[in-house]
Design a protein around this motif. Structure first.
Motif, mmCIF file in Angstrom:
data_model
loop_
_atom_site.group_PDB
_atom_site.id
_atom_site.type_symbol
_atom_site.label_atom_id
_atom_site.label_comp_id
_atom_site.label_asym_id
_atom_site.label_seq_id
_atom_site.Cartn_x
_atom_site.Cartn_y
_atom_site.Cartn_z
ATOM 1 N N ILE A 1 0.935 -1.312 -0.107
ATOM 2 C CA ILE A 1 -0.197 -0.046 0.119
ATOM 3 C C ILE A 1 0.869 1.274 -0.088
ATOM 4 O O ILE A 1 0.465 2.497 -0.416
ATOM 5 C CB ILE A 1 -0.965 -0.004 1.275
ATOM 6 N N ARG A 2 1.945 1.137 0.572
ATOM 7 C CA ARG A 2 2.947 2.337 0.419
ATOM 8 C C ARG A 2 3.481 2.568 -1.099
ATOM 9 O O ARG A 2 3.571 3.579 -1.543
ATOM 10 C CB ARG A 2 4.355 1.771 1.305
ATOM 11 N N ARG A 3 3.490 1.463 -1.639
ATOM 12 C CA ARG A 3 3.784 1.616 -3.174
ATOM 13 C C ARG A 3 2.678 1.980 -3.968
ATOM 14 O O ARG A 3 2.793 2.774 -4.869
ATOM 15 C CB ARG A 3 4.198 0.345 -3.773
ATOM 16 N N VAL A 4 1.492 1.732 -3.621
ATOM 17 C CA VAL A 4 0.374 2.602 -4.199
ATOM 18 C C VAL A 4 0.348 3.826 -4.011
ATOM 19 O O VAL A 4 -0.056 4.656 -4.668
ATOM 20 C CB VAL A 4 -1.007 1.579 -3.549
ATOM 21 N N ARG A 5 0.443 4.266 -2.660
ATOM 22 C CA ARG A 5 0.409 5.711 -2.337
ATOM 23 C C ARG A 5 1.760 6.410 -3.146
ATOM 24 O O ARG A 5 1.337 7.707 -3.674
ATOM 25 C CB ARG A 5 0.941 5.864 -0.762
ATOM 26 N N ALA A 6 2.661 5.833 -3.399
ATOM 27 C CA ALA A 6 3.603 6.686 -4.162
ATOM 28 C C ALA A 6 3.145 6.563 -5.587
ATOM 29 O O ALA A 6 3.732 7.696 -6.311
ATOM 30 C CB ALA A 6 5.130 5.579 -4.232
ATOM 31 N N ARG A 7 2.406 5.869 -6.003
ATOM 32 C CA ARG A 7 1.886 5.893 -7.459
ATOM 33 C C ARG A 7 0.781 6.807 -7.680
ATOM 34 O O ARG A 7 0.227 7.168 -8.636
ATOM 35 C CB ARG A 7 1.602 4.647 -8.125
ATOM 36 N N ILE B 1 -0.101 3.666 7.642
ATOM 37 C CA ILE B 1 0.575 3.323 6.375
ATOM 38 C C ILE B 1 2.269 3.553 7.117
ATOM 39 O O ILE B 1 3.094 2.464 7.282
ATOM 40 C CB ILE B 1 0.684 3.980 5.205
ATOM 41 N N ASP B 2 2.496 4.489 7.877
ATOM 42 C CA ASP B 2 3.645 5.111 8.557
ATOM 43 C C ASP B 2 3.855 4.644 9.970
ATOM 44 O O ASP B 2 4.654 4.768 10.600
ATOM 45 C CB ASP B 2 3.853 6.433 8.107
ATOM 46 N N LEU B 3 2.619 4.128 10.546
ATOM 47 C CA LEU B 3 2.683 3.927 12.100
ATOM 48 C C LEU B 3 3.475 2.610 12.291
ATOM 49 O O LEU B 3 2.868 1.529 12.321
ATOM 50 C CB LEU B 3 1.241 4.093 12.683
ATOM 51 N N ASP B 4 4.704 2.641 12.068
ATOM 52 C CA ASP B 4 5.507 1.227 12.044
ATOM 53 C C ASP B 4 6.256 1.256 13.298
ATOM 54 O O ASP B 4 7.264 2.015 13.357
ATOM 55 C CB ASP B 4 6.181 1.426 10.564
ATOM 56 N N PRO B 5 6.458 0.184 14.059
ATOM 57 C CA PRO B 5 7.368 0.334 15.105
ATOM 58 C C PRO B 5 8.843 -0.169 14.693
ATOM 59 O O PRO B 5 9.707 0.033 15.631
ATOM 60 C CB PRO B 5 6.739 -1.170 15.777
ATOM 61 N N LEU B 6 9.127 -0.339 13.871
ATOM 62 C CA LEU B 6 10.497 -0.615 13.179
ATOM 63 C C LEU B 6 11.116 0.696 13.049
ATOM 64 O O LEU B 6 12.143 0.622 13.163
ATOM 65 C CB LEU B 6 10.492 -1.267 11.742
#
Length: 378
Positions: A260-266, A278-283
């Protein structure tokens, strides 16, 4: 060791609720204040070797004192650490007859990073409790790995792991997989291969949040702590609900985050994503503390609701078969009166028949339809 009064266990549960209340306030502030989040991330070594928020006051005392949420959490955390260590040192690990107290003890001990030596001593007691079937193996594994990781040692059970692009990503160095599986089997945990399909979001030991079976079964049903009594975070006013005329909420499952991040970039201009999940990522982000558990799920859910409300359209692209959350987001968008576009081939739902729902053949046609819909509306 005498039997404690039941109030000792009730106090632990209340204390855990208070600690989670304060943590929710911090994570909400970080998720909505990018400058503060960047400062916290730098102080806690994100993303190279992420340190827990409990250690932030000792690494950036001036910033902690100047921020109400961080200052409150530091005070609550310090008090909670002292109380849980005193309670467990006096009474030992809560028995199977008090599952909620065991969850609370685990949570508070997990966050007692400022007293690592005392915690390590208590881990021996917990291991003994496990031997006598009085402790959940996930509690033991998570606490052991946290203690070892913060000392620069390898994880023994590989519990600090998140899945990205269908591959396990360990937050800290981990022993060889064969050794990890041997250790996990010894205390009754599934192998890593059996467990990691459930590791798409921050790990908690609660059965509902991490549903791979524990074998042999735990001695009692693991209770989930009740949600902390905290106000729901609000990041916009009702007047702002339709302010983003070109905002698109991208709905998908956590396991499809990278796609879905790749979809957002498009997404072609003037479309822009409102989906912060999409960016709420513990890493990578301290606003996604990897051991926040319940409150992080609360925060993510509220952010999703806010982001749907301020978008003008929802685009559903659930690649995975498990899409209950996506269906809920579609329902939320329809309740707000937002049009919905669903990519054909995605899991279907009863909303498909509604006039405000459009079915597109693929992601390209879905993005084109979104462009037309929002341009015409503007």
């Amino acid at each position: 060791m005498t039997t404690p009064d039941i109030t000792a266990w009730a106090d632990l549960i209340t204390l855990a609720e208070q600690e989670q209340h304060a943590l929710l306030a911090v994570l909400t502030r970080l998720a909505t204040d990018s400058q503060l989040e960047s400062q916290v991330a730098a102080a806690l070594n994100y993303p190279d070797w992420p340190l827990p928020l409990t250690l932030f006051p000792s690494r950036a005392a001036h910033l902690t004192a100047s921020t109400p949420e961080l200052a409150a959490y530091a005070a609550v955390s310090t008090s909670a650490t002292a109380q849980v260590l005193e309670t467990l040192s006096r009474w030992g690990w809560p028995p199977p007859s008090h599952p909620a107290a065991r969850d609370a003890a685990w949570l508070l001990l997990q966050h007692s990073d400022t007293e690592a030596e005392t915690r390590r001593d208590l881990l021996h007691d917990m291991a003994d409790a496990w031997e006598h079937r009085g402790a959940d193996p996930r509690h033991l594994a998570l606490l052991t790995d946290r203690d070892r990781s913060l000392r620069g040692e390898e994880q023994r059970y590989g519990t600090f792991v998140l899945v990205r692009d269908d591959r396990p990503c360990f937050l800290y160095p981990t022993a060889e997989i064969s050794k990890v599986d041997d250790e996990r089997q010894r205390i009754g945990l599934p192998t890593l291969a059996e467990d990691t399909p459930y590791a798409y979001c921050p790990i908690t030991p609660y059965r509902q949040a991490r549903s791979a079976p524990v074998n042999p079964p735990a001695p009692a049903t693991v209770a989930v702590l009740p949600p902390p009594r905290a106000p729901q975070p609000t990041t916009h006013s009702p007047a702002e609900d339709s302010a983003n005329r070109h905002g698109v909420y991208l709905a998908a499952t956590l396991r499809d985050r990278e796609e879905i991040r790749r979809v957002r970039a498009r997404m072609p201009p003037p479309l822009e994503s409102t989906a912060r999940w999409i960016d709420l990522d513990p890493l990578t982000r301290p606003s996604s503390q990897f051991d926040a558990g319940i409150v992080l799920n609360q925060l993510a859910a509220q952010l999703c609701i806010d982001d749907i409300a301020r978008a003008s359209l929802l685009l559903a692209y659930p690649l995975s078969r498990r899409s209950d959350g996506v269906t809920t987001e579609i329902g939320c968008a329809l309740a707000y009166g937002k049009p919905v576009i669903i990519v054909k081939g995605s899991p279907r739902c009863s909303f498909d028949m509604l006039p405000s729902v459009t079915i597109s053949n693929d992601i390209d046609s879905a993005l084109a339809a979104a462009c037309r819909a929002l341009t015409d509306a503007a």
